[in-house]
Design an enzyme around this catalytic site. Structure first.
Site, PDB file in Angstrom:
ATOM      1  N   MET A  91       1.275  -1.264  -0.075  1.00  0.00           N
ATOM      2  CA  MET A  91      -0.007   0.189   0.208  1.00  0.00           C
ATOM      3  C   MET A  91       0.615   1.307   0.316  1.00  0.00           C
ATOM      4  O   MET A  91       1.995   1.640   1.042  1.00  0.00           O
ATOM      5  CB  MET A  91      -1.195  -0.092   1.497  1.00  0.00           C
ATOM      6  CG  MET A  91      -1.791   1.158   1.827  1.00  0.00           C
ATOM      7  SD  MET A  91      -2.993   0.270   3.019  1.00  0.00           S
ATOM      8  CE  MET A  91      -2.903   1.999   3.629  1.00  0.00           C
ATOM      9  N   GLN A 130      -7.199   8.938  14.075  1.00  0.00           N
ATOM     10  CA  GLN A 130      -8.193   8.313  13.635  1.00  0.00           C
ATOM     11  C   GLN A 130      -9.347   8.927  14.898  1.00  0.00           C
ATOM     12  O   GLN A 130     -10.118   8.889  15.105  1.00  0.00           O
ATOM     13  CB  GLN A 130      -7.833   6.985  14.922  1.00  0.00           C
ATOM     14  CG  GLN A 130      -7.055   5.878  13.809  1.00  0.00           C
ATOM     15  CD  GLN A 130      -7.233   5.836  12.945  1.00  0.00           C
ATOM     16  OE1 GLN A 130      -8.172   5.808  12.032  1.00  0.00           O
ATOM     17  NE2 GLN A 130      -6.765   5.494  11.578  1.00  0.00           N
ATOM     18  N   TYR A 153       1.217   4.264  12.005  1.00  0.00           N
ATOM     19  CA  TYR A 153       0.776   4.148  10.691  1.00  0.00           C
ATOM     20  C   TYR A 153      -0.684   3.663  10.818  1.00  0.00           C
ATOM     21  O   TYR A 153      -1.117   3.345  11.325  1.00  0.00           O
ATOM     22  CB  TYR A 153       1.561   2.590   9.658  1.00  0.00           C
ATOM     23  CG  TYR A 153       1.736   1.651  10.738  1.00  0.00           C
ATOM     24  CD1 TYR A 153       0.887   0.595  11.250  1.00  0.00           C
ATOM     25  CD2 TYR A 153       3.206   0.829  10.465  1.00  0.00           C
ATOM     26  CE1 TYR A 153       0.838  -0.208  12.282  1.00  0.00           C
ATOM     27  CE2 TYR A 153       3.327  -0.670  11.071  1.00  0.00           C
ATOM     28  CZ  TYR A 153       2.346  -0.802  12.115  1.00  0.00           C
ATOM     29  OH  TYR A 153       2.404  -2.140  12.243  1.00  0.00           O
ATOM     30  N   GLU A 154      -1.098   4.006   9.548  1.00  0.00           N
ATOM     31  CA  GLU A 154      -2.354   3.477   9.422  1.00  0.00           C
ATOM     32  C   GLU A 154      -2.956   4.818   9.682  1.00  0.00           C
ATOM     33  O   GLU A 154      -4.631   4.270  10.528  1.00  0.00           O
ATOM     34  CB  GLU A 154      -3.163   2.102   9.815  1.00  0.00           C
ATOM     35  CG  GLU A 154      -3.302   1.517   8.802  1.00  0.00           C
ATOM     36  CD  GLU A 154      -3.353   1.512   7.345  1.00  0.00           C
ATOM     37  OE1 GLU A 154      -2.430   0.607   7.051  1.00  0.00           O
ATOM     38  OE2 GLU A 154      -4.248   2.279   7.489  1.00  0.00           O
ATOM     39  N   GLY A 155      -2.646   5.990   9.715  1.00  0.00           N
ATOM     40  CA  GLY A 155      -3.342   7.066   9.848  1.00  0.00           C
ATOM     41  C   GLY A 155      -3.099   6.787  11.564  1.00  0.00           C
ATOM     42  O   GLY A 155      -3.542   5.988  12.189  1.00  0.00           O
TER      43      GLY A 155
END
Ligand SMILES: Cc1cc2nc3c(=O)[nH]c(=O)nc-3n(C[C@H](O)[C@H](O)[C@H](O)COP(=O)(O)OP(=O)(O)OC[C@H]3O[C@@H](n4cnc5c(N)ncnc54)[C@H](O)[C@@H]3O)c2cc1C
Length: 580
Positions: free
Chosen positions: A162, A445, A438-440
Site C-alpha cells: 500500500m 483516528q 501508521y494507518e493514520g
C-alpha cells in the site's frame, strides 16, 4: 523470549460471543463457518503460528531485514515459514471463493492475523497488507484485473503493498505528488507511466513472494489539487503477461531500508517508481477516485492494526507472567513466613498482571465485536456496517495505544531485566510503538471519530451504540454511567462544541468510547461463561471481566472532564513559549 501459547479458548469465546459467529453461519454466504470449522481454524492457525512463526521473532529482531544489491534478505527460516503459510492455505481463509479463497467471515481471517502477529509481529505485516490489497481489488478492480491478480494474491504466491506516503505527504495524503501519465501507443497503450518516490513502504521489496503487487496512489495530468485528484494504480514488481506468467521486471526499486525502533524483520522501504521513465501501472477504479478505493483497504487495515494492539499485549502478558512466576524477591507483605516468594505473589505485581490480562481480553472483545459488525455489513446489514465504521477508530486508536501500555507494563514486571534485551520484553515494547503511528496516526483516528463518524445519521449511529451498552449494563452502574457520559459528550460535540473543542477532546473521548464498548463485550462474555459457555474459562473470565469493570471502566470515566474541557487551554502558550 518465551514461546507463544495461543489463547485459543479466549479467542473462541470472543468469536462466539462478541462476533456472534453462529448467527453469521446461518446465512448462506457464511454457512461453512460451523462450530467445528471455526474451532479447527482457530486451533490450526494457533498451532502453526506458535510452531513456525514464533521461533523467528527474536532472530527477526536481532538480524532484521537487509538490503543487499537491491534485494531484501530476511534471516534464515523466513522463506520456509512463508512457503508453509501459503501451502497450508492460511492466506485464503476469508478471501473470495471465486478467486480461490474460502469465503469465510472476516472474523476468521482476523483470527489468522491475530495468531500470526502474536507469534511474529513484523512478519505478520506481509499477509496483512496482501489481504488489504485483495479487498481493494475485489471492490474496485476491473474483471480483468481481478482475474489477473486475485488468484495469486489470495493464495499468497504474490504479495501486496500500500503506497500512500511521500516525504511531504504523511497524514496529509492529498499533498502527494507521484504522477501517472497515460500511455498512448505500444504494447502498454491504455496503461500509465508511474513516476515518484514513496517512503515507509512496508514489505515493499522482498523475495518471499514471487511477485509484489504495489497499490500506488498518484495524480494524472490535470487532476484537481488535494484528495480529489488522486487515482489508484496497480504497479507490479514484475509485469504480468496476458497468460498470467511473469514478464520483465518493472521500472521500480527499493532505494533503501529505514533503520527503525522495532519491527526489524519488516522491510520498510523507500520505493522509487520510474527512474528510467518506464514504470507501468494500471488504473484501478475511476480516475480521481483513488482515495475512496484505498479507503477500502485502509478500513480493514485499521482493524488489523488495532489487532496488533491485542497481539503485542498477549505476547507481552505471556512473557511477564512467566517471568513473574520465576523471579523470587522479598517476602509477601504481612506474611509470618519471611522467606522470599515469586514476585507474582506481591500485590503490585498482581495489579500489573491483572491489568495486562484484562486489557488484552478487553481489546480482543472489542476487536471481534468490530469484525462481527463488518461481517454483518457484508451480509447486507446496513446498520451493522455503519456501526463497524464508528468502531474502527476505537479499535485502531485505543487498541494500539493500549498495546503500547501493556507492553510497557510488561517491561516493568521484569524490573531491570525488562530494560535489557535478553528477555524479549523490550522487543515487544519497541515493536508495539509503531502501531499508534501508521494507518493514520491515533490523533487522526480520534479526529475521524469526532468530525465525521460521530455525525453519521445526525448522531443516531453513535447514540444507538451507547444506548445498547447502557441498556445492557443496567446492573453494572460504572459501565452504564460511562456509556451515558459518552452519549452526552457526543450530543455536546455535535451541538454546542466548536470544531476546536471537539478536536481538543477527541483523544480522551475516543478512549472513553472504546473502553465502554470493550467493557460491554467483556460483560457479555462473563455472562456467557457464567451460563456455561467455555467451561475452561469458568474461573478466569468472571475475574478478568470484573477487573475490567472495576478498574479500567472507572478510569475511562475520569476522562470526561478532559474530553469536555474545550480547546482554550491548548493555545494559552505560543509556539515559542512551548519550546522555552
Ligand atoms: C514502520 C512504518 C511503516 C509504514 N508503512 C507504510 C506503508 O506500508 N504504506 C504507506 O503508505 N505508509 C506507511 N507508513 C507511513 C505512515 O502511515 C505515516 O508515517 C503516518 O501516516 C504519519 O505520517 P507522517 O509520518 O508524515 O507524520 P505527520 O503527518 O508529519 O504527523 C506528525 C504528527 O502530527 C500529527 N498531525 C499531522 N497532521 C495533523 C492534523 N491535521 N491534525 C492533528 N494532528 C496532526 C500526527 O498525528 C502526528 O502525531 C509507515 C510508517 C512507518 C514508520
Amino acid at each position: 523470549m518465551t514461546p507463544y501459547t495461543p489463547p485459543t479458548q479466549d479467542q473462541l469465546l470472543a468469536i462466539n460471543v462478541c462476533a456472534g459467529i453462529e448467527e453469521l453461519a446461518q446465512s448462506e454466504r457464511f454457512a461453512a463457518a460451523e462450530p467445528d470449522m471455526v474451532e479447527a481454524i482457530v486451533e490450526g492457525i494457533g498451532a502453526f503460528s506458535a510452531g513456525e512463526w514464533a521461533p523467528l521473532n527474536r532472530i527477526g529482531d536481532t538480524e532484521g531485514a537487509k538490503l543487499e544489491n537491491g534485494v531484501v534478505r530476511l534471516p534464515d527460516g523466513f522463506t520456509a515459514a512463508y512457503d508453509d503459510y501459503v501451502a497450508q492455505g492460511w492466506n485464503a481463509i476469508s478471501a473470495p471463493v471465486a478467486f480461490g479463497g474460502q469465503g469465510l467471515p472476516s472474523t476468521l481471517g482476523c483470527n489468522v492475523l491475530e495468531n500470526l502477529g502474536t507469534a511474529n509481529f513484523a512478519f505478520n505485516l506481509l499477509p496483512m497488507l496482501s489481504i488489504g490489497a485483495i479487498e481493494a481489488l475485489e471492490d474496485h478492480g476491473s474483471d480483468a484485473q481481478k482475474a489477473m491478480y486475485l488468484p495469486k494474491l489470495v493464495s499468497g504466491e504474490w504479495s501486496g503493498t500500500m503506497n500512500l506516503t511521500e516525504p511531504q505527504a504523511g497524514s496529509d495524503v492529498g499533498a502527494l505528488r507521484s504522477t501517472a501519465v497515460p500511455i498512448e501507443h505500444g504494447e502498454h497503450a491504455g496503461k500509465y507511466l508511474i513516476n515518484g518516490q514513496k517512503i515507509y513502504i512496508t514489505w515493499g521489496e522482498h523475495e518471499l513472494a514471487k511477485n509484489i503487487i504495489h497499490l500506488v496512489l498518484a495524480r494524472t495530468p490535470g487532476a484537481p489539487e488535494g484528495t480529489r485528484g488522486i487515482s489508484l494504480f496497480t504497479v507490479p514488481k514484475y509485469l504480468v503477461n496476458a497468460d498470467g506468467s511473469l514478464g520483465p521486471k518493472n521500472d521500480l526499486r527499493c532505494v533503501s531500508l529505514e533503520h527503525k525502533l522495532g519491527i526489524n524483520a519488516s522491510p520498510t522501504c523507500i520505493m522509487s517508481y520510474g527512474d528510467n521513465n518506464d514504470c507501468v501501472g494500471e488504473l484501478v477504479g475511476a480516475e480521481n477516485r483513488g482515495l475512496a478505493a484505498m479507503f477500502t483497504m485502509m478500513n480493514s487495515a485499521r482493524i488489523n492494526v488495532g489487532s496488533q494492539g491485542v497481539q503485542i499485549a498477549e505476547r507481552a502478558l505471556q512473557q511477564a507472567v512467566y517471568y513473574a512466576a520465576d523471579r523470587v524477591q522479598s517476602a509477601r507483605a504481612g506474611s509470618p513466613d519471611r522467606s522470599a516468594v515469586s514476585i507474582i505473589e506481591h500485590p503490585d505485581v498482581r495489579r500489573m498482571l491483572m491489568r495486562m490480562k484484562s486489557l488484552t481480553e478487553g481489546m480482543r472483545a472489542l476487536l471481534y465485536y468490530t469484525s462481527g459488525q463488518v461481517d454483518r455489513g457484508t451480509l447486507g446489514d446496513e446498520p451493522a456496517a455503519r456501526r463497524a465504521e464508528v468502531l474502527v477508530p476505537m479499535i485502531k486508536a485505543w487498541g494500539t495505544d493500549t498495546g503500547v501500555d501493556v507492553a510497557s507494563i510488561g517491561v516493568q514486571v521484569h524490573g531491570g531485566m525488562g530494560f535489557v534485551e535478553e528477555t524479549g520484553a523490550a522487543q515487544h515494547y519497541r515493536d508495539a510503538r509503531i502501531a499508534p503511528i501508521y494507518e493514520g496516526t491515533n490523533g487522526i483516528q480520534a479526529a475521524d471519530l469526532v468530525t465525521r463518524k460521530l455525525g453519521f445519521e445526525n448522531g443516531a449511529v453513535f447514540a444507538s451504540l451507547m444506548a445498547d451498552i447502557a441498556r445492557d449494563s443496567a446492573d453494572e452502574p460504572a459501565l452504564s454511567a460511562l456509556a451515558s457520559d459518552c452519549a452526552a459528550i457526543g450530543v455536546w460535540m455535535l451541538g454546542e462544541a466548536s470544531l476546536d473543542d471537539r478536536l481538543a477532546g477527541s483523544v480522551p473521548f475516543c478512549e472513553m468510547c472504546a473502553v465502554a464498548v470493550a467493557g460491554w463485550q467483556m460483560l457479555r462474555q462473563k455472562r456467557a461463561v457464567e451460563a456455561g459457555a467455555s467451561p475452561s474459562l469458568a474461573q478466569v473470565k468472571p475475574a478478568t471481566a470484573r477487573f475490567f469493570l472495576d478498574h479500567i471502566v472507572p478510569q475511562a470515566s475520569g476522562l470526561k472532564a478532559s474530553a469536555t474541557a474545550g480547546a482554550s487551554g491548548l493555545y494559552e502558550l505560543t509556539a515559542a513559549q512551548l519550546a522555552g
